[in-house]
Design a protein around this motif. Structure first.
Motif, PDB file in Angstrom:
ATOM      1  N   MET A 197       0.841  -1.190   0.045  1.00 25.82           N
ATOM      2  CA  MET A 197       0.026  -0.013   0.025  1.00 25.82           C
ATOM      3  C   MET A 197       0.797   1.275  -0.069  1.00 25.82           C
ATOM      4  O   MET A 197       0.412   2.375  -0.506  1.00 25.82           O
ATOM      5  CB  MET A 197      -0.883  -0.031   1.097  1.00 25.82           C
ATOM      6  N   TYR A 198       1.974   1.376   0.708  1.00 30.56           N
ATOM      7  CA  TYR A 198       2.887   2.447   0.803  1.00 30.56           C
ATOM      8  C   TYR A 198       3.295   2.573  -0.619  1.00 30.56           C
ATOM      9  O   TYR A 198       3.373   3.820  -1.148  1.00 30.56           O
ATOM     10  CB  TYR A 198       4.250   2.217   1.692  1.00 30.56           C
ATOM     11  N   GLY A 199       3.798   1.417  -1.369  1.00 35.28           N
ATOM     12  CA  GLY A 199       4.394   1.866  -2.791  1.00 35.28           C
ATOM     13  C   GLY A 199       3.382   2.309  -3.828  1.00 35.28           C
ATOM     14  O   GLY A 199       3.388   3.232  -4.758  1.00 35.28           O
ATOM     15  N   TYR A 200       2.089   1.567  -3.481  1.00 38.60           N
ATOM     16  CA  TYR A 200       0.866   2.143  -4.422  1.00 38.60           C
ATOM     17  C   TYR A 200       0.775   3.621  -4.060  1.00 38.60           C
ATOM     18  O   TYR A 200       0.284   4.511  -4.981  1.00 38.60           O
ATOM     19  CB  TYR A 200      -0.172   1.240  -4.037  1.00 38.60           C
ATOM     20  N   ALA A 201       0.579   4.056  -2.805  1.00 39.67           N
ATOM     21  CA  ALA A 201       0.387   5.379  -2.570  1.00 39.67           C
ATOM     22  C   ALA A 201       1.362   6.436  -3.176  1.00 39.67           C
ATOM     23  O   ALA A 201       1.174   7.430  -3.446  1.00 39.67           O
ATOM     24  CB  ALA A 201       0.405   5.440  -0.758  1.00 39.67           C
ATOM     25  N   LYS A 202       2.799   5.899  -2.988  1.00 39.68           N
ATOM     26  CA  LYS A 202       3.778   6.898  -3.630  1.00 39.68           C
ATOM     27  C   LYS A 202       3.666   7.084  -5.021  1.00 39.68           C
ATOM     28  O   LYS A 202       3.662   8.284  -5.522  1.00 39.68           O
ATOM     29  CB  LYS A 202       5.110   6.361  -3.293  1.00 39.68           C
ATOM     30  N   ALA A 203       3.203   6.096  -5.655  1.00 45.61           N
ATOM     31  CA  ALA A 203       3.077   6.110  -7.274  1.00 45.61           C
ATOM     32  C   ALA A 203       1.885   6.887  -7.622  1.00 45.61           C
ATOM     33  O   ALA A 203       1.595   7.689  -8.447  1.00 45.61           O
ATOM     34  CB  ALA A 203       2.839   4.686  -7.927  1.00 45.61           C
ATOM     35  N   PHE A 204       0.814   6.896  -6.897  1.00 39.75           N
ATOM     36  CA  PHE A 204      -0.499   7.600  -6.966  1.00 39.75           C
ATOM     37  C   PHE A 204      -0.016   9.200  -6.730  1.00 39.75           C
ATOM     38  O   PHE A 204      -0.465   9.914  -7.460  1.00 39.75           O
ATOM     39  CB  PHE A 204      -1.403   7.340  -5.804  1.00 39.75           C
ATOM     40  N   ASP A 205       0.725   9.375  -5.651  1.00 38.81           N
ATOM     41  CA  ASP A 205       1.151  10.764  -5.308  1.00 38.81           C
ATOM     42  C   ASP A 205       1.991  11.336  -6.599  1.00 38.81           C
ATOM     43  O   ASP A 205       1.905  12.339  -7.059  1.00 38.81           O
ATOM     44  CB  ASP A 205       1.957  10.802  -4.215  1.00 38.81           C
ATOM     45  N   ASN A 237       9.976  -5.246   0.685  1.00 32.85           N
ATOM     46  CA  ASN A 237      10.510  -4.157  -0.201  1.00 32.85           C
ATOM     47  C   ASN A 237      10.109  -4.565  -1.779  1.00 32.85           C
ATOM     48  O   ASN A 237       9.681  -3.658  -2.542  1.00 32.85           O
ATOM     49  CB  ASN A 237      12.056  -4.252  -0.444  1.00 32.85           C
ATOM     50  N   ARG A 238       9.846  -5.837  -1.967  1.00 31.77           N
ATOM     51  CA  ARG A 238       9.656  -6.367  -3.282  1.00 31.77           C
ATOM     52  C   ARG A 238       7.853  -5.902  -3.579  1.00 31.77           C
ATOM     53  O   ARG A 238       7.568  -5.224  -4.412  1.00 31.77           O
ATOM     54  CB  ARG A 238       9.784  -7.762  -3.700  1.00 31.77           C
ATOM     55  N   ALA A 239       7.318  -6.251  -2.329  1.00 32.08           N
ATOM     56  CA  ALA A 239       5.639  -5.729  -2.215  1.00 32.08           C
ATOM     57  C   ALA A 239       5.545  -4.330  -2.570  1.00 32.08           C
ATOM     58  O   ALA A 239       4.797  -3.971  -3.296  1.00 32.08           O
ATOM     59  CB  ALA A 239       5.043  -6.365  -1.137  1.00 32.08           C
ATOM     60  N   ASP A 240       6.435  -3.490  -1.988  1.00 39.04           N
ATOM     61  CA  ASP A 240       6.356  -1.932  -2.062  1.00 39.04           C
ATOM     62  C   ASP A 240       6.595  -1.741  -3.643  1.00 39.04           C
ATOM     63  O   ASP A 240       5.683  -0.886  -4.156  1.00 39.04           O
ATOM     64  CB  ASP A 240       7.657  -1.518  -1.276  1.00 39.04           C
ATOM     65  N   LEU A 241       7.547  -2.284  -4.328  1.00 30.63           N
ATOM     66  CA  LEU A 241       7.848  -1.928  -5.668  1.00 30.63           C
ATOM     67  C   LEU A 241       6.735  -2.381  -6.469  1.00 30.63           C
ATOM     68  O   LEU A 241       6.359  -1.810  -7.522  1.00 30.63           O
ATOM     69  CB  LEU A 241       9.172  -2.506  -6.067  1.00 30.63           C
TER      70      LEU A 241
END
Length: 325
Positions: A197-205, A237-241
């Motif tokens: 979810m953190y990675g998804y949120a950063k990409a959304f931003d 980390n892989r999940a984040d990416l």
């Protein structure tokens, strides 16, 4: 046909770009997303990190459909004492180089006439905005293309700070909708579900809050380096990416990975064929000359399902990029 050969974009005039960027921010606010201050601080992962959970069968976008696309790799530009732009020594005339720039070049003259350009969206951290983003996008508009690479691409900083940051997800909701999370339900823990979810949120931003016009039209490189904050759990980390890649794919954008073999192995490790990172094209960093960058095109990609499409070398105080396609 390569995914890059059809990616030359007809860019707008600067006035149109800024108007579209403002509209993107207004739309993001209208769906109920109000950004808050976030700091991604922390230390790089320990070298002995282990993968603790297998990748899910497929990574899904917000609608739940599995995403499939090719990818590539990138490293953040290094700050250096700038010299007048000139042809990098040892470069091949039949293989014109591109350049990548970002916040370290905000006060510098930019390279003359790059064959293609890659502009950094962030200000060194995953939760920030490059203060001269639009000036650099305007500069990149002059790239002629013709190398097989997109005439203009973007790269973003990546990180997985966990609870060391000032913001961390506590559920599967972001951007006004519930995200289909292949790792389960995020409950605020430092696990793969919340990292996704953190990675998804950063990409959304990056797509909607950094004032990027038409974000779906770009190739987005994920800059993966130990200089940013990462978990000691390489699976997280892989999940984040994967969360970042899945978001970009969900809006129709292309994605690639930028890193070096050493840093990728330390942060992410081996990536299985079920991961949405597996087939992303690789952009390899670490060459010291144009000739070395050309030779790196035959190096191992970052994942077993990838292909090296771009390599980077530093010359004359600038980051240069050699197209392998």
């Amino acid at each position: 046909m390569s995914i890059f050969s059809s990616a030359v974009l007809t860019r707008r005039r600067p006035e149109g770009r800024r108007a579209s960027a403002l509209l993107s921010f207004i739309v993001a606010t209208a769906v109920g997303f109000i950004p808050g201050p976030r700091l991604d601080d922390g230390a790089p992962p320990a070298s002995g990190s282990e993968v603790t959970q297998a990748s899910p069968g497929a990574s899904a976008g917000p609608g739940g459909a599995a995403q499939a696309q090719t990818r590539a790799t990138r490293q953040p530009p290094q700050q250096a004492t700038r010299q007048p732009p000139q042809q990098p020594s040892g470069s091949d005339e039949d293989a014109p180089a591109g350049n990548d720039v970002s916040w370290p070049q905000c006060s510098d003259d930019l390279p003359d006439d790059p064959a293609f350009a890659i502009v950094g969206v962030n200000n060194g951290l995953a939760n920030t905005t490059n203060p001269c983003l639009h000036e650099q996008l305007d500069w990149a508009d002059g790239s002629p293309g013709g190398t097989g690479q997109p005439r203009l691409a973007l790269y973003v900083n990546t990180a997985n700070p966990g609870l060391r940051g000032t913001w961390w997800p506590t559920n599967n909701e972001y951007g006004g909708e519930t995200v289909s999370n292949p790792y389960g339900t995020c409950q605020g823990q430092e696990d793969a579900a919340c990292a996704y979810m953190y990675g998804y949120a950063k990409a959304f931003d990056d797509a909607y809050l950094r004032t990027i016009p038409e974000p779906e039209t770009y190739l987005w490189w994920l800059d993966v380096e130990t200089g940013n904050s990462w978990s000691g759990d390489r699976n997280a980390n892989r999940a984040d990416l994967e969360g970042m890649a899945d978001f970009f794919h969900s809006i129709g954008a292309r994605v690639g990975i930028y890193s070096s073999a050493r840093q990728w192995g330390q942060i992410v490790g081996e990536v299985g064929s079920a991961s949405s990172l597996y087939s992303l094209p690789s952009w390899l960093a670490g060459a010291h000359s144009a000739a070395e960058a050309k030779d790196m095109c035959s190096a191992a990609p970052l994942t077993a399902g990838s292909k090296v499409v771009l390599t980077q070398f530093v010359a004359d105080g600038f980051d240069h990029d050699h197209s392998c396609i």
